[in-house]
Scaffold this motif. Structure first.
Motif, PDB file in Angstrom:
ATOM      1  N   ALA A  66      -6.593   2.558  -7.004  1.00  0.00           N
ATOM      2  CA  ALA A  66      -7.937   2.524  -6.431  1.00  0.00           C
ATOM      3  C   ALA A  66      -8.421   1.094  -6.252  1.00  0.00           C
ATOM      4  O   ALA A  66      -9.006   0.741  -5.218  1.00  0.00           O
ATOM      5  CB  ALA A  66      -8.898   3.306  -7.319  1.00  0.00           C
ATOM      6  N   ILE A  67      -8.155   0.250  -7.230  1.00  0.00           N
ATOM      7  CA  ILE A  67      -8.579  -1.149  -7.134  1.00  0.00           C
ATOM      8  C   ILE A  67      -7.848  -1.855  -5.996  1.00  0.00           C
ATOM      9  O   ILE A  67      -8.458  -2.580  -5.204  1.00  0.00           O
ATOM     10  CB  ILE A  67      -8.321  -1.874  -8.479  1.00  0.00           C
ATOM     11  CG1 ILE A  67      -9.226  -1.289  -9.558  1.00  0.00           C
ATOM     12  CG2 ILE A  67      -8.535  -3.364  -8.341  1.00  0.00           C
ATOM     13  CD1 ILE A  67      -8.898  -1.762 -10.957  1.00  0.00           C
ATOM     14  N   VAL A  68      -6.537  -1.640  -5.886  1.00  0.00           N
ATOM     15  CA  VAL A  68      -5.749  -2.274  -4.818  1.00  0.00           C
ATOM     16  C   VAL A  68      -6.225  -1.791  -3.458  1.00  0.00           C
ATOM     17  O   VAL A  68      -6.359  -2.575  -2.518  1.00  0.00           O
ATOM     18  CB  VAL A  68      -4.247  -1.981  -5.023  1.00  0.00           C
ATOM     19  CG1 VAL A  68      -3.430  -2.432  -3.827  1.00  0.00           C
ATOM     20  CG2 VAL A  68      -3.746  -2.651  -6.294  1.00  0.00           C
ATOM     21  N   ALA A 102      -7.801  -4.091  -0.445  1.00  0.00           N
ATOM     22  CA  ALA A 102      -7.182  -4.102   0.866  1.00  0.00           C
ATOM     23  C   ALA A 102      -8.205  -3.801   1.958  1.00  0.00           C
ATOM     24  O   ALA A 102      -8.180  -4.391   3.026  1.00  0.00           O
ATOM     25  CB  ALA A 102      -6.049  -3.094   0.916  1.00  0.00           C
ATOM     26  N   LYS A 103      -9.144  -2.888   1.676  1.00  0.00           N
ATOM     27  CA  LYS A 103     -10.183  -2.569   2.652  1.00  0.00           C
ATOM     28  C   LYS A 103     -11.109  -3.753   2.859  1.00  0.00           C
ATOM     29  O   LYS A 103     -11.521  -4.041   3.973  1.00  0.00           O
ATOM     30  CB  LYS A 103     -10.989  -1.352   2.178  1.00  0.00           C
ATOM     31  CG  LYS A 103     -10.235  -0.051   2.277  1.00  0.00           C
ATOM     32  CD  LYS A 103     -11.054   1.097   1.765  1.00  0.00           C
ATOM     33  CE  LYS A 103     -10.276   2.385   1.742  1.00  0.00           C
ATOM     34  NZ  LYS A 103     -11.015   3.496   1.149  1.00  0.00           N
ATOM     35  N   LEU A 152       0.820  -1.201   0.000  1.00  0.00           N
ATOM     36  CA  LEU A 152       0.000   0.000   0.000  1.00  0.00           C
ATOM     37  C   LEU A 152       0.863   1.263   0.000  1.00  0.00           C
ATOM     38  O   LEU A 152       0.399   2.329  -0.403  1.00  0.00           O
ATOM     39  CB  LEU A 152      -0.940   0.004   1.211  1.00  0.00           C
ATOM     40  CG  LEU A 152      -1.949  -1.142   1.249  1.00  0.00           C
ATOM     41  CD1 LEU A 152      -2.766  -1.065   2.534  1.00  0.00           C
ATOM     42  CD2 LEU A 152      -2.846  -1.122   0.031  1.00  0.00           C
ATOM     43  N   ASP A 153       2.095   1.159   0.456  1.00  0.00           N
ATOM     44  CA  ASP A 153       2.992   2.309   0.449  1.00  0.00           C
ATOM     45  C   ASP A 153       3.352   2.740  -0.969  1.00  0.00           C
ATOM     46  O   ASP A 153       3.721   3.880  -1.202  1.00  0.00           O
ATOM     47  CB  ASP A 153       4.283   1.994   1.209  1.00  0.00           C
ATOM     48  CG  ASP A 153       4.009   1.694   2.667  1.00  0.00           C
ATOM     49  OD1 ASP A 153       2.976   2.173   3.173  1.00  0.00           O
ATOM     50  OD2 ASP A 153       4.823   0.983   3.274  1.00  0.00           O
ATOM     51  N   ARG A 154       3.234   1.831  -1.893  1.00  0.00           N
ATOM     52  CA  ARG A 154       3.600   2.139  -3.274  1.00  0.00           C
ATOM     53  C   ARG A 154       2.414   2.626  -4.104  1.00  0.00           C
ATOM     54  O   ARG A 154       2.516   2.790  -5.306  1.00  0.00           O
ATOM     55  CB  ARG A 154       4.197   0.896  -3.922  1.00  0.00           C
ATOM     56  CG  ARG A 154       5.495   0.454  -3.255  1.00  0.00           C
ATOM     57  CD  ARG A 154       6.142  -0.671  -4.012  1.00  0.00           C
ATOM     58  NE  ARG A 154       5.295  -1.844  -4.117  1.00  0.00           N
ATOM     59  CZ  ARG A 154       5.342  -2.905  -3.324  1.00  0.00           C
ATOM     60  NH1 ARG A 154       6.210  -2.943  -2.350  1.00  0.00           N
ATOM     61  NH2 ARG A 154       4.532  -3.923  -3.506  1.00  0.00           N
TER      62      ARG A 154
END
Length: 74
Positions: free
Chosen positions: A64-66, A70-71, A52-54
């Protein structure tokens, strides 16, 4: 001195060497078996959120998809 003076390896010696070679291979397999089992038994580590840092370097649509996935997985 003819060709009859040439020394030959006997079948008994060849058989002894083959048995010794097989015995060494079996011993090596026994030594390596616990390591292989230990590596297979290690639990897999869950993926962290370091990806998520990237997000800021990703394409905005992909980011947005990633982030949505993750949520949902949290």
């Amino acid at each position: 001195m003819g060709s009859n003076t040439k020394r030959r390896t006997t079948m008994a010696k060849l058989n002894r060497e083959n048995r010794l070679r097989e015995k060494r291979m079996e011993k090596e397999m026994r030594r390596g078996a616990p390591r292989v089992e230990a590596e297979a038994a290690e639990p897999l580590q869950p993926l962290g959120t370091d990806h998520l840092d990237r997000l800021d370097r990703m394409d905005p649509e992909v980011a947005a998809i990633v982030a949505e996935e993750a949520k949902r997985n949290s």
